[in-house]
Design an enzyme around this catalytic site. Structure first.
Site, PDB file in Angstrom:
ATOM      1  CE  LYS A 300      74.701 -13.400 -47.522  1.00 19.88           C
ATOM      2  NZ  LYS A 300      75.891 -12.562 -47.636  1.00 19.88           N
TER       3      LYS A 300
HETATM    4  C1  LIG Z   1      70.133  -9.567 -49.044  1.00 20.46           C
HETATM    5  C2  LIG Z   1      71.255  -9.921 -49.955  1.00 20.46           C
HETATM    6  N1  LIG Z   1      71.026  -9.966 -51.274  1.00 20.46           N
HETATM    7  C3  LIG Z   1      71.994 -10.304 -52.149  1.00 20.46           C
HETATM    8  C4  LIG Z   1      73.265 -10.599 -51.715  1.00 20.46           C
HETATM    9  C5  LIG Z   1      74.312 -10.866 -52.755  1.00 20.46           C
HETATM   10  O1  LIG Z   1      74.954 -12.077 -52.614  1.00 20.46           O
HETATM   11  P1  LIG Z   1      76.493 -12.246 -53.058  1.00 20.46           P
HETATM   12  O2  LIG Z   1      77.322 -11.535 -52.093  1.00 20.46           O
HETATM   13  O3  LIG Z   1      76.681 -13.726 -53.031  1.00 20.46           O
HETATM   14  O4  LIG Z   1      76.600 -11.698 -54.438  1.00 20.46           O
HETATM   15  C6  LIG Z   1      73.545 -10.582 -50.350  1.00 20.46           C
HETATM   16  C7  LIG Z   1      74.826 -10.956 -49.776  1.00 20.46           C
HETATM   17  O5  LIG Z   1      75.878 -10.662 -49.841  1.00 20.46           O
HETATM   18  C8  LIG Z   1      72.527 -10.208 -49.443  1.00 20.46           C
HETATM   19  O6  LIG Z   1      72.764 -10.139 -48.138  1.00 20.46           O
END
Ligand SMILES: Cc1ncc(COP(=O)(O)O)c(C=O)c1O
Length: 483
Positions: A300
């Protein structure tokens, strides 16, 4: 040692020792590696390496573009025989020597050893520096490695300020942040939540975890985000919230979404997992709806390894989320649990990384914007490519710079393009596969999402890591221009 830099590349960056500085600069530009190989005219024997730094210094010293390249000062080049071992190659590298031509028995370049992590151009990678190292070290040295500790509070304060919100609550990842946001709004069994079908699956999964049903809506071409004109027809008496996703760093069309949410009395949770620092009409994303969530996964905009954040201006919601994040324990009485909560806490170690990243976030976003501008300029004259969305009312942070490949006009399919780029060490990533197509959600979903389907089919993310140099991006653009 055979490193398999193909002959084509070696020819591309080889230039005669009798060339002018201008001709050499053109060769360096074509190769995109920042250097050229000088060779003898008749024999093609290797003479030396000249880098763009050598040329810059020569121009500053008063050499002209038409000066002969053989006249400019440049450090002596290190070379090895093609049979050299990898240990011997390693011993030849130093700060100024980043390339070792490997010569055959005739003294011609047969291969190249590059000390350059940029032999692979990544779609994304963390940009971590000394601050992060020092703060994490502090956690280790003091023993504050779990979820109690000063970095968690500091990270939350910094992030709230960054999003212009009153509260920020750090979580173990972006998915748990989304889950908590939904729970804080009392969303559960029997409810429906509207989500774009073109997103990472976590957006829908968090809804499913609560017992509610994700209802998918198609995307719009202008932003690749949820199409606000299709939201109202998806609303039913069970609908409780809308989750717009600011996909690939470009804000969703929030005014229209907020207008619908007000008319139908729905909450808006912004999924800003990919959009730290993006702005909608000047306002940072995340703080526009009732709740905003972010992810700090390793790819990210900024990272804490794994990690997430919930932001809000509502004190009640913030309080509820803090309780739910820590096993539902009462803030007034330790080990007293009035509600079912979760362990969704962020550790001090993660937050230490986060604080270091927040001190550099502006610089990281600047780098993303520079990369996007370079792609836009380089691709402007190439037919068959649609560039990443950039609406005049939005500040996108171009999390992953992504394009659409229109096979008929471009001449190659996305798959063919991926293979060619891969051979050149250029990493790519297809756009998300729409969630309604995913096996876990596919049942009982009618496939009437033409825009998302097409975006998912022809969209491609390109190397976008903030640590990439503009010459790396030029290398990608050159490949496209050569097709
Ligand atoms: C649009 C979106 N929502 C939610 C997430 C969930 O985040 P995480 O991977 O930190 O759980 C991500 C990323 O991975 C994402 O790209």
């Amino acid at each position: 040692m055979q490193l398999n830099h193909n002959k084509q590349l070696i020819n591309l960056i080889s230039v005669s020792i009798t060339s002018t500085i201008r001709q050499v600069m053109q060769t360096i530009d074509k190769g995109g590696l920042g250097f050229a190989l000088l060779i003898e005219n008749e024999t093609e024997k290797f003479v030396g390496v000249v880098t763009d730094g050598d040329i810059r210094r020569a121009l500053l010293q008063g050499y002209g573009l038409e000066s002969n390249i053989s006249t400019i000062p440049r450090p002596e080049s290190k070379t090895g025989h093609i049979t050299i071992s990898s240990e011997q190659i390693t011993s030849l590298f130093s700060e100024p020597v980043r390339v070792i031509p490997l010569l055959d028995d005739d003294g011609k370049v047969a291969d190249l050893a590059l000390f350059d992590k940029r032999v692979r151009l990544p779609v994304a990678e963390p940009s971590l520096g000394e601050k992060e190292l020092s703060y994490v070290t502090e956690c280790v040295l003091t023993g504050w490695v779990s979820s109690a500790g000063k970095f968690v509070t500091r990270f939350e304060e910094m992030f709230a300020e960054f999003c212009n919100t009153k509260y920020a609550i750090a979580t173990s990842n972006g998915t748990t942040a989304l889950h908590l946001a939904l729970l804080a709004l009392d969303i559960g069994v029997g409810d429906e939540v509207i989500v774009p079908t073109l997103s990472f699956i976590a957006t829908a999964n968090a809804v499913t975890y609560t017992g509610a049903k994700p209802v998918f809506v198609d995307s719009e071409w202008e932003t690749w985000n949820i199409d606000p004109n299709l939201i109202e027809q998806a609303i039913t008496p069970k609908t409780k919230a809308i989750i717009p996703v600011h996909l690939y760093g470009h804000p969703a069309n929030m005014d229209l979404i907020l207008d619908i949410s007000k008319r139908h009395n729905l909450a808006v949770i912004e999924d800003a997992a990919e959009a730290h620092g993006a702005k909608y009409k000047g306002q940072p994303v995340g703080g526009i709806g009732e709740i905003g969530v972010f992810s700090f996964y390793g790819n990210k905009i900024i990272t804490t390894g794994e990690g997430g954040m919930v932001v809000t201006n509502d004190s009640e919601i913030a309080k509820k989320i803090r309780i739910l994040r820590g096993h539902g324990m009462s803030p007034e009485r330790r080990y007293w649990h009035p509600v079912l909560g979760y362990n969704y806490r962020m550790t001090n170690l993660q937050a230490a990384l986060g604080v270091g990243q927040m001190e550099r976030i502006d610089e990281i976003i600047e780098a993303k914007l520079r990369i996007a501008e370079r792609y836009e300029k380089g691709f402007s004259s190439i037919k068959g490519l649609n560039l990443a969305p950039r609406q005049p009312w939005a500040k996108s942070v171009f999390w992953l710079y992504s394009i659409l490949v229109n096979e008929d006009e471009f001449g190659l399919s996305r798959g063919q393009l991926v293979t060619i780029l891969q051979e050149k060490g250029i990493e790519t990533r297809p756009l998300f596969i729409p969630i309604h197509q995913q096996p876990v959600y596919h049942q009982n979903v009618q496939d009437n999402y033409p825009v998302a389907n097409q975006l998912g089919k022809i969209g491609l993310s390109l190397p976008s890591a903030a640590s990439l140099q503009l010459e790396d991006i030029n290398k990608v653009i050159n490949c496209f221009q050569n097709f």
